[in-house]
Each structure stands twice: as structure tokens, then as C-alpha cells.
Design an enzyme around this catalytic site. Structure first.
Site, PDB file in Angstrom:
ATOM      1  N   ASP A  11       0.852  -1.191   0.000  1.00  0.00           N
ATOM      2  CA  ASP A  11       0.000   0.000   0.000  1.00  0.00           C
ATOM      3  C   ASP A  11       0.885   1.238   0.000  1.00  0.00           C
ATOM      4  OD1 ASP A  11      -2.559  -1.298   0.028  1.00  0.00           O
ATOM      5  OD2 ASP A  11      -2.123  -1.903   2.084  1.00  0.00           O
ATOM      6  N   LYS A  33       0.458  -8.453  -2.750  1.00  0.00           N
ATOM      7  CA  LYS A  33      -0.880  -8.009  -3.158  1.00  0.00           C
ATOM      8  C   LYS A  33      -0.810  -6.589  -3.688  1.00  0.00           C
ATOM      9  CE  LYS A  33      -4.215  -6.771  -0.149  1.00  0.00           C
ATOM     10  NZ  LYS A  33      -4.826  -5.495  -0.637  1.00  0.00           N
ATOM     11  N   ASP A  60      -5.670  -7.468  -6.404  1.00  0.00           N
ATOM     12  CA  ASP A  60      -6.829  -7.266  -5.526  1.00  0.00           C
ATOM     13  C   ASP A  60      -7.634  -6.063  -6.006  1.00  0.00           C
ATOM     14  OD1 ASP A  60      -8.584  -7.205  -3.369  1.00  0.00           O
ATOM     15  OD2 ASP A  60      -7.162  -6.172  -2.052  1.00  0.00           O
ATOM     16  N   LYS A  62     -11.079  -6.500  -6.895  1.00  0.00           N
ATOM     17  CA  LYS A  62     -12.478  -6.728  -6.497  1.00  0.00           C
ATOM     18  C   LYS A  62     -13.458  -6.328  -7.598  1.00  0.00           C
ATOM     19  CE  LYS A  62     -11.459  -5.871  -1.573  1.00  0.00           C
ATOM     20  NZ  LYS A  62     -10.111  -5.272  -1.660  1.00  0.00           N
ATOM     21  N   PRO A  67     -21.774  -9.351 -16.145  1.00  0.00           N
ATOM     22  CA  PRO A  67     -20.929 -10.527 -16.390  1.00  0.00           C
ATOM     23  C   PRO A  67     -19.913 -10.362 -17.513  1.00  0.00           C
ATOM     24  CG  PRO A  67     -23.167 -11.233 -15.920  1.00  0.00           C
ATOM     25  CD  PRO A  67     -23.209  -9.729 -15.995  1.00  0.00           C
ATOM     26  N   ARG A 181      -2.871  -9.611  12.128  1.00  0.00           N
ATOM     27  CA  ARG A 181      -1.885  -8.777  12.813  1.00  0.00           C
ATOM     28  C   ARG A 181      -1.016  -9.663  13.690  1.00  0.00           C
ATOM     29  NH1 ARG A 181      -3.243  -5.695   9.615  1.00  0.00           N
ATOM     30  NH2 ARG A 181      -3.982  -3.548   9.776  1.00  0.00           N
ATOM     31  N   GLN A 190      -8.861  -2.484  10.639  1.00  0.00           N
ATOM     32  CA  GLN A 190      -9.553  -3.760  10.445  1.00  0.00           C
ATOM     33  C   GLN A 190     -10.357  -4.077  11.707  1.00  0.00           C
ATOM     34  OE1 GLN A 190      -9.219  -5.538   7.632  1.00  0.00           O
ATOM     35  NE2 GLN A 190      -7.381  -4.723   6.682  1.00  0.00           N
ATOM     36  N   GLY A 210      -0.180  -6.327   5.919  1.00  0.00           N
ATOM     37  CA  GLY A 210       0.386  -5.128   5.308  1.00  0.00           C
ATOM     38  C   GLY A 210       1.395  -4.426   6.175  1.00  0.00           C
ATOM     39  N   ARG A 211       0.918  -3.407   6.892  1.00  0.00           N
ATOM     40  CA  ARG A 211       1.817  -2.509   7.627  1.00  0.00           C
ATOM     41  C   ARG A 211       2.757  -3.177   8.614  1.00  0.00           C
ATOM     42  NH1 ARG A 211      -3.124   1.644   8.426  1.00  0.00           N
ATOM     43  NH2 ARG A 211      -4.130  -0.397   8.486  1.00  0.00           N
TER      44      ARG A 211
END
EC number: 4.1.1.23
Length: 231
Positions: A11, A33, A60, A62, A67, A181, A190, A210-211
Site C-alpha cells: 500500500d 498483493k 486485488d 475486487k 458478467p 496482525r 480492520q 500489510g503494515r
């Protein structure tokens, strides 16, 4: 290559910083990711840079559309050579089935196709706000069942739902879990979180972190430590 269980969420709003981080870690220790911000900023070329360095990439984005449009986006991801791509399960069975079918010509080289159930930041009040009068867990199960019936490989879900989903949908149905985490790490934004070893015990197949890794002083050491708890 081992089936690495850790997926590091990149990120960054700066490609140089992202690649500087990536160059400090080993492709044998994790996958990566790439989400909406980085892909919008840097596009397929950034994914190619990660592939050049030997990393498997979870794209990622989403996807959630009619369709025909959604399936073509999934095919574009396959052309890029990514390891995993996802779509919103709430797009429905026809959308997911079209996305699965378009990958069939890729055979064993196709990416894993994963459904997104309920975002880990969402609580019951958030679901009520969009007209769903049920617990997050109920909606997760409903969408995960729909995803499996559509022939997808698995779902993104919180670790709290993992054991329930494995029991209901089978061991082969892959569970990708954000909200992970390591012990002592900041909870961040989160809502439904769990430690890596607990998540694997609960039935998660892949852990998105992530972090706690990207902001670590020594990310390779943190990866080694987490992988050690999963061995």
C-alpha cells in the site's frame, strides 16, 4: 516454490518506495498483493516489475460489474500472469460463472479466482445501512456458498469465519484472510482481526498482512518470524 501462506499488501503511493521495500524481501518468503490505489497509479507495468523480481501477485481489484465486463477484466488479469484475482461475490452467480469460464483456456496457468464476501471493515450496522438485516457471519456464509456453487476457487473472509467455512465448504475451498496482525502489532482499520498462527489453525489458507511487514525496520526478519510460527 513453496506454497507461501503470507501475502504482503503493498500500500504505497510511490512506486520507488514500493520497489525499494520489495527488494529487501525474498520471493520465497511471501507473495505480494497489489490493490486499487497502486494499480490505478502504476498499472500493469508495476505488476511486471514484481514478476521480474520473482514474486507471485494477487491482483486485488475486487471486480464487480455486468458478467461480460467483469469476465473480460478477469481475462486481462490472466493475460498479465497474476497468481490470484478477485471479484465481488455480491455481483451474483452469473457474473462469477462468466469470470470462471473465461479462464478455462488458460488451464493450469490460470490465476486462482476468489470471491469477496463481506469486507473486514464492515460490522452489522454497516450491513443494516445497505438493507441487509443480518450478522456479517450470515452474509459471509451466504456469499461463500454462492461463490463455491459458481465454481470459484475460494473466498476472501475474516479469520473468525474460517473454521465455519472450511467445515461447510470443504478443505479444497481456499480462504484468503485479511485483518491479520502479528502479536503486538497495531490493529489499524480492520475490525475483525487475528494472529497469523491462529488464523491458519482456524482454516485460513493465505494471510494478507500489510503494515506490520511493510513498515517494519527489518521486513525480512518479520517475515521469517511469522513464517516460523506457521511451520
Amino acid at each position: 516454490m513453496n506454497d507461501q501462506k503470507i501475502i504482503v499488501a503493498l500500500d504505497y503511493d510511490n512506486q520507488a518506495d514500493a520497489l525499494a521495500f520489495v527488494d529487501r524481501i525474498d520471493p520465497a518468503s511471501c507473495r505480494l498483493k497489489v490493490g486499487k490505489e497502486m494499480f490505478t497509479l502504476f498499472g500493469p507495468e508495476f505488476v511486471r516489475e514484481l514478476h521480474k523480481r520473482g514474486f507471485s501477485v494477487f491482483l486485488d481489484l475486487k471486480f464487480h460489474d455486468i458478467p461480460n465486463t467483469c469476465s473480460k477484466a478477469v481475462r486481462a488479469a490472466a493475460e498479465m500472469g497474476v497468481w490470484m484475482v478477485n471479484v465481488h461475490a455480491s455481483g451474483g452467480e452469473r457474473m462469477m460463472t462468466a469470470s470462471r469460464e473465461i479462464l478455462e483456456p488458460y488451464g493450469k496457468d490460470r490465476p486462482l479466482l476468489i470471491g469477496v464476501t463481506v469486507l473486514t471493515s464492515m460490522e452489522q450496522s454497516d450491513l443494516a445501512g445497505i438493507g441487509l438485516d443480518l450478522e456479517p457471519q450470515q452474509q459471509v456464509m451466504r456469499l461463500a456458498s454462492l461463490t463455491k456453487n459458481s465454481g470459484l476457487d475460494g473466498v476472501v473472509c475474516s479469520a473468525q469465519e474460517a473454521s465455519l467455512l472450511k467445515g461447510a465448504l470443504g478443505q479444497e475451498f481456499k480462504l484468503v484472510t485479511p485483518g491479520i496482525r502479528p502479536v503486538g502489532a497495531d490493529v489499524g482499520d480492520q475490525k475483525r482481526i487475528m494472529t497469523p498462527s491462529k488464523a491458519i489453525e482456524s482454516g485460513s489458507d493465505y494471510l494478507v498482512i500489510g503494515r506490520p511487514i511493510t513498515q517494519a525496520i527489518d521486513p525480512a526478519a518479520v517475515l521469517a518470524e511469522i513464517n516460523g510460527t506457521l511451520a
